[in-house]
Design an enzyme around this catalytic site. Structure first.
Site, PDB file in Angstrom:
ATOM      1  N   SER A  75      10.885  28.293 -12.579  1.00  0.00           N
ATOM      2  CA  SER A  75      10.562  29.100 -13.752  1.00  0.00           C
ATOM      3  C   SER A  75       9.058  29.033 -14.039  1.00  0.00           C
ATOM      4  O   SER A  75       8.260  29.288 -13.148  1.00  0.00           O
ATOM      5  CB  SER A  75      11.412  28.586 -14.909  1.00  0.00           C
ATOM      6  N   ASP A  86      19.413  37.679 -12.607  1.00  0.00           N
ATOM      7  CA  ASP A  86      18.682  36.712 -13.432  1.00  0.00           C
ATOM      8  C   ASP A  86      18.046  37.484 -14.581  1.00  0.00           C
ATOM      9  O   ASP A  86      17.162  38.309 -14.382  1.00  0.00           O
ATOM     10  CB  ASP A  86      17.619  36.008 -12.580  1.00  0.00           C
ATOM     11  N   HIS A 102      19.405  31.763 -14.360  1.00  0.00           N
ATOM     12  CA  HIS A 102      18.004  31.452 -14.128  1.00  0.00           C
ATOM     13  C   HIS A 102      17.842  30.070 -13.480  1.00  0.00           C
ATOM     14  O   HIS A 102      16.742  29.677 -13.143  1.00  0.00           O
ATOM     15  CB  HIS A 102      17.272  31.497 -15.482  1.00  0.00           C
TER      16      HIS A 102
END
Lengths: 255, 386
Positions: free
Chosen positions: A84, A206, A234
């Site tokens: 991320s 996602d 995610h």
């Protein structure tokens, strides 16, 4: 931890929770790689005294910490795996000192979460404002919602003892700053400066880093590769750890 | 119980129910939830559960709740907003757990959803109440600080040839202690001064402090004798308070009169801890004020007076018992139980007014939270002859 002689793989968590999220991936990788895990300052078991809301208002602050750790340990040829927002932290760190790194693995990365002219990040500016507002207004529910989960996990006694008490218990003040830093950052122009072999890992579905964003990162980092996992959400390292670890391992061992 | 009953309960339970893949893709949702959200049956299958949430709920779920559920096996009453087919928001609580296979790998997620409108409103109230309380506390502190400053002189104005220094230690930012002091001119050659401590703290103590301050200033002009000034104050306090508030004060009142190369000091004590004298030769003594009674307790109190000279290099120090009564942290021991203050004075003598006030403020700092009461320190010194 892990193998003494394999390549060094540094696993860095993103916004939300901490290094514990790598647990299943670590199980898969430990026989082959030397693994390093960290908690970003403000998350997990990091030292609360190290928190500085000015420094951590930009991703450069986190990137500087990564380089400091690698300098202190004098590590080179590190395979950086960032989930991320930490994918962009790795991008910034590798641009600032490529000599420490061998490769970058960007797990569900996004260089910019907010839609812009000709770019679809997946969120409007007002979406992000709402998130930040809900973090600011809801810190009561926020901090208390996190607490009970740690207590009992009757279905999975294996995890009960091991999960640190700090798991996913972010200080609301740090979480607000980190959320703002994460979701308001725009690192699109940094991508072409990446000079390392890079792998982008994305999920088929996602909501936070949609496929278009994965393609954007892939296109803008010269020579990068991309793997799409048949997973939703995610956090494929949590929901599809075997596939995620296999993708990381294949790229990390490639010479 | 028939299968039909169980099936009915699944569909029409008083809570929304979802079965989803470990990565959150929905396998089945019950009729209750579909009804709340206004979705057709079969349209949700295969879609991520987070599609039902607001954007911020989706981010929270994907970054926190989902990983927590997967790693910990359980999610216990977290709050999210869901969105109906026609765009309305519904505040909800999510509770969930994980069905695992024989190898303890997640097979699917069981998610229960209940309406949280009332609880959320309550949480908002609670949050507002907390913010309100924080604002109020801020106001109280500001008020206490203003009142505290109003009861002390803004700046000391000592006569030429006399150095003065003061220090006020605030034990609690929320409260007003009853300590006070002042130094003021009475004539071309004479100055009055006082330092004292009203029993208790808070608004009641502040009222008595204020009354005491102006009574002393008025009495000092009317009669120059310190003992008479204290008697006058005693009368005022007895009349005004009539024993109702059960307040009294201890204090030192005195006069400074310029002499050849220093100042004559004439002071009286009403039950107050004795002042300290730092002499130029490095010795230190208590001023003899033993035997006086506190002001405001009896109608015919006994006060004691003392006269001495402050010569060049000498310094007089007045203080309140916040210092001497400070807890040392060793059992119930108080700072001055074993004569520590006089030893401290001897170690620092000779000292100028500002040097000794600085030393005492350092001492109070070191005692830290052991100083349970406000403490005032006032020092006068005649600069050494050149």
């Amino acid at each position: 931890m892990g193998s003494e002689c394999g390549p060094t793989v540094l696993l860095v968590h993103g916004f939300g929770c901490d290094q514990n999220l790598w647990r299943h991936v670590v199980e898969e990788l430990r026989s082959e790689f030397r693994l390093m895990l960290i908690d970003l300052v403000g998350s997990g078991s990091s030292d609360p005294k190290a928190w500085n809301s000015t420094k951590y208002s930009s991703l450069a602050g986190y990137a500087a910490d990564i380089l400091e750790i690698l300098d202190d340990l004098d590590l080179r040829d590190v395979v950086f795996v960032g989930h991320s927002v930490s994918a962009m932290i790795g991008v910034l760190a590798s641009i600032s000192d490529p000599s420490r790194f061998a490769k970058l693995v960007l797990l569900t990365p996004s260089p910019c979460y907010i839609d812009d002219d000709g770019y679809r990040g997946g969120f409007s500016a007002s979406d992000i404002d709402e998130l930040l507002e809900s973090l600011e207004q809801n810190y009561l529910g926020w901090s208390q919602a996190m607490a009970p989960v740690i207590m009992g996990t009757p279905d999975r006694p294996d995890l009960q003892d091991e999960l640190a008490e700090t798991f996913c218990r972010t200080d609301p003040e740090c979480a607000r700053v980190f959320a703002r830093t994460t979701f308001l950052s725009d690192n699109r122009t940094d991508l072409p400066q990446v000079s390392l072999p890079t792998l982008v890992i994305e999920c088929a579905q996602d909501a936070i880093a949609p496929r278009e964003v994965g393609a954007f990162v892939n296109t803008h980092i010269p020579g990068s590769r991309k793997v799409t996992l048949d997973a939703a959400g995610h956090c494929p390292h949590v929901s599809a750890p075997v596939d995620t670890a296999a993708a990381i391992a294949a790229f990390a061992r490639l010479t | 119980m028939t299968d039909h009953t169980v099936e009915d309960y699944w569909e029409h339970a008083p809570s929304g129910q979802v079965i989803a893949d470990p990565d959150g893709r929905m396998i089945r949702a019950n009729a209750t939830l579909l009804g709340w959200l206004g979705h057709d049956p079969n349209t949700l299958s295969g879609k991520p559960f987070t599609d039902l949430l607001t954007v911020s709920g989706r981010i929270l779920y994907d970054t926190h709740f989902g990983p927590l559920l997967n790693m910990g096996g359980e999610l216990n009453g977290v709050t999210v907003d869901m969105v109906t087919a026609d765009g309305r928001r519904l505040p909800m609580f999510l509770t969930a757990n994980v069905k695992t296979d024989a190898d303890r790998r997640p097979e699917f997620l069981r998610i229960s959803i209940v309406d949280a409108s009332d609880r959320r409103a309550y949480e908002v109230d609670l949050l507002q109440a907390r913010q309100q309380a924080e604002r109020e506390q801020g106001r109280v502190r500001e008020f206490a600080e203003t009142l505290r400053r109003a009861l002390l002189p803004p700046v000391l104005s000592p006569p030429a040839g006399l150095d003065a220094a003061e220090f006020y230690y605030t034990a609690s930012v929320d409260d007003v202690g009853g300590d006070f002091y002042d130094l003021f001119p009475l004539s071309h050659t004479t100055w009055g001064f006082f330092l004292g401590d009203v029993s208790g703290k808070g608004v009641d103590a502040a009222v008595v402090t204020s009354l005491t301050r102006y009574s002393l200033r008025a009495a000092a002009v009317y009669d120059g004798d310190p003992i008479e000034v204290l008697h006058n104050l005693n009368t005022v306090l007895s009349q005004e308070l009539g024993g109702e508030l059960n307040r009294f004060c201890t204090l030192i009142y005195g006069k400074l009169t310029r002499s050849d190369d220093g100042f004559d000091v004439h002071l009286a004590s009403g039950g107050h801890p004795p002042p300290l004298l730092f002499y130029a030769d490095g010795s230190a003594y208590y001023v003899d004020t033993i035997g006086g009674q506190a002001v405001g307790i009896t109608s015919e109190p006994h006060f004691v007076a003392s006269r001495f000279v402050l010569a060049p290099g000498d310094t007089l120090v007045l203080y309140t018992d916040g210092l001497t009564e400070a807890s040392t942290g060793v059992g119930r021991e108080r700072y001055d139980d074993e004569g520590a203050l006089l030893r401290f004075a001897k170690a620092h003598s000779p000292a100028s007014a500002s040097a000794i006030v600085e030393a005492v403020s350092g001492l109070l700092e070191a005692l830290g939270s052991g100083v349970e009461d406000d403490t005032a320190v006032l020092a006068f010194g005649v600069p050494p002859a050149r």
